[in-house]
Design an enzyme around this catalytic site. Structure first.
Site, short mmCIF file in Angstrom:
data_model
loop_
_atom_site.label_atom_id
_atom_site.label_comp_id
_atom_site.label_asym_id
_atom_site.label_seq_id
_atom_site.Cartn_x
_atom_site.Cartn_y
_atom_site.Cartn_z
N LYS A 1 0.82 -1.21 0.00
CA LYS A 1 0.00 0.00 0.00
C LYS A 1 0.86 1.27 0.00
CE LYS A 1 -4.19 -2.19 1.23
NZ LYS A 1 -3.67 -3.59 1.33
C1 LIG Z 1 -4.35 -4.60 0.75
C2 LIG Z 1 -3.57 -5.84 0.61
C3 LIG Z 1 -3.97 -6.83 -0.31
C4 LIG Z 1 -5.20 -6.71 -1.15
O1 LIG Z 1 -5.08 -5.72 -2.14
P1 LIG Z 1 -6.38 -5.15 -2.87
O2 LIG Z 1 -5.91 -4.01 -3.67
O3 LIG Z 1 -7.31 -4.73 -1.76
O4 LIG Z 1 -6.95 -6.25 -3.67
C5 LIG Z 1 -3.16 -7.96 -0.40
N1 LIG Z 1 -2.07 -8.13 0.37
C6 LIG Z 1 -1.69 -7.20 1.26
C7 LIG Z 1 -0.48 -7.46 2.10
C8 LIG Z 1 -2.41 -6.02 1.41
O5 LIG Z 1 -2.02 -5.11 2.29
#
Ligand SMILES: *Cc1c(COP(=O)(O)O)cnc(C)c1O
Length: 495
Positions: free
Chosen positions: A113
């Protein structure tokens, strides 16, 4: 380039306006009116660029009210050393001849993120001056764990912004919780909500659609915006790493330019994989996108059947950032594959909120099936995969990435063949060290921070610095509330 709402295509606003607003007033999400084409010549140029240049180049294609110099300086601030601990920013790791791993967790919070949330504050504050908005912005976030910390890091002490994060009391790991409750910065707030991620997300959405509250805040000179993956300014930086990954494979000779490659993505809110879909729309040679779910496999079922049904039990899994039953960004995909049919999308979303279910048209279903494959993975299988990948390749992966590895291997077995695929790695194994250590057969009877040390010892790898330095930080935020009381928390925070 203008931006439309998925529920009302007549809306035509600028990129700065779309980023400043976050979510459209009609409840829809902003999407660009078309996808700019990435020509083979442009791709060749991008192969020779470092990540920061690639980011400025790709983002400029969508943000015509920002200058390329601005975007380059934002990208440098977001991805340069020491914010990112790897000069490649999103390095590619070769696992075997057909499998590559795109590591998206070299930023300050050790999860993917950061790729978006280090960039969003720059795009947003610039958007505020571009739109001449005099008000300050309050970012509201509902998090299943990783978004919250990444947003706090991105927005801390950014002028003209405040940020309030809600996380589910029983849905995040020890380390994730500590990362958030020890957050530094003068403009930040953190609060637990009794319930699961969907409770927190529903609470935040309610606040956004509360007209009375909006007015009250406007009088105080504040408007609400979102850092959840519904903001266009969060999605756009994610397109960059798909292009960048492809360029790196070309640069190292792993593929020749023009050759198609698949991506396998651990998926929750459908933001990450949607960025891959948008990269493909631009002309990046992507074959199929593989959507990997944990046992909250509502997306996998949707891709297999064309029916989205959230009326099912919610599972708390060892890949908590994917414990989601309503994948907000799917709305953007539906808008695109339906050819921009805003009325149809509005009707699906109405059905979803009224009945918790909708079935897409045959045309939409066919289109989705031509691009996406999918699969799901139990906690038990996730653990076995972490162990197997470590034993076979000496490569340590986290629980979310393991879901993707497992789904990919199952599809390969089913098809009886292997093909070149990039597995998207979304978190450092140290962020979920209890499960990862357990998978390696280590003793997990200790608190989150001791487990980091034990995992280093057991695996012979090093934990990222920001996680190591959590020890000794002061817990600043201890509040926990029922979801009904979330609006009061926000009012208090802003007073
Ligand atoms: C947020 C997240 C996901 C999922 O990603 P999306 O964009 O919501 O599909 C997968 N793995 C981790 C470690 C995340 O933080």
């Amino acid at each position: 380039m203008r931006y439309q709402s998925t529920r009302d295509k007549a809306i035509g606003i600028s990129s700065a306006e779309a980023i400043a607003q976050g979510l459209s007033r009609d409840g829809g999400l902003f999407v660009p009116e078309y996808f700019p084409a990435l020509s083979p010549d442009a791709l060749t140029k991008l192969v020779g660029m470092p990540y920061v240049e690639r980011a400025a180049y790709i983002m400029k294609m969508y943000l015509d009210d920002y200058t390329v110099e601005e975007l380059r300086s934002f990208a440098q601030a977001a991805y340069g050393m020491p914010v990112y601990d790897d000069p490649a920013v999103a390095p590619m790791r070769k696992v075997d001849d057909d499998t590559y791993c795109l590591e998206l967790w070299h930023g300050p919070t050790s999860a993917f993120k950061d790729m978006a949330l280090q960039m969003l504050p720059h795009l947003l504050t610039a958007a505020l001056s571009k739109t001449g908005d005099e008000k300050d912005v309050c970012i509201l976030v509902a998090t299943s764990g990783d978004t919250g910390k990444a947003a706090l890091e991105g927005f801390k002490d950014v002028p003209r912004t405040k940020i309030m994060v809600f996380y589910p009391e029983d849905g995040v790991s020890d380390v994730q919780k500590l990362q958030m409750t020890t957050q530094e910065g003068e403009n930040v707030g953190v609060c637990a909500v009794y319930g699961n991620f969907d409770d927190a997300q529903t609470g935040v959405k309610k606040i956004f659609s509360d007209e009375a509250m909006r007015k009250e805040l406007a009088e105080k000179g504040v408007f609400l915006s979102s850092a959840n993956s519904i903001n266009w300014g969060r999605l756009l930086p994610q397109i960059v790493y798909y292009v960048s990954a492809y360029c790196d494979l070309v640069a190292t000779g792993a593929i020749s330019q023009g050759e198609e490659i698949d991506f396998c993505v651990p998926t929750g809110n459908f933001g990450n994989i949607l960025a891959g879909y948008y990269a493909k729309k631009m002309g990046l040679p992507i074959g199929r996108l593989i959507c990997a779910s944990n046992t909250n496999d509502v997306l996998t079922q949707f891709i297999e059947t064309g029916v989205y049904d959230r009326n099912r039990p919610f599972n708390t899994t060892i890949s908590p950032s994917m414990d989601i039953l309503i994948s907000s960004n799917l709305e953007r995909l539906l808008y695109d594959v339906s050819g921009g049919d805003d009325e149809l999308i509005a009707s699906y979303m109405r059905e979803l909120s009224e009945k918790g279910e909708y079935k897409v048209s045959d045309a939409v279903f066919k289109e989705i099936q031509s691009v996406f494959r999918c699969g799901s993975c139990s906690d038990d299988k996730t653990m076995k995969t972490i162990r197997a990948v470590y034993d076979t390749y000496g490569y340590l992966i986290d629980t979310h990435t393991a879901v993707a590895f497992s789904v990919l291997e199952e599809l390969r077995e089913k098809d009886g063949q292997r093909w070149k695929t990039v597995v998207v790695s979304t978190a450092s194994p140290y962020k979920f060290c209890d499960s990862v250590l357990d998978a390696l057969g280590g003793d997990t009877n200790a608190d989150g921070l001791d487990l980091i040390d034990r995992l280093e010892e057991k695996s012979g790898t090093k934990a990222p610095l920001p996680l190591k330095s959590l020890r000794g930080k002061t817990v600043r935020f201890k509040q926990a509330v029922q979801k009904e009381n979330m609006p009061d928390v926000v009012t208090q925070f802003l007073s």
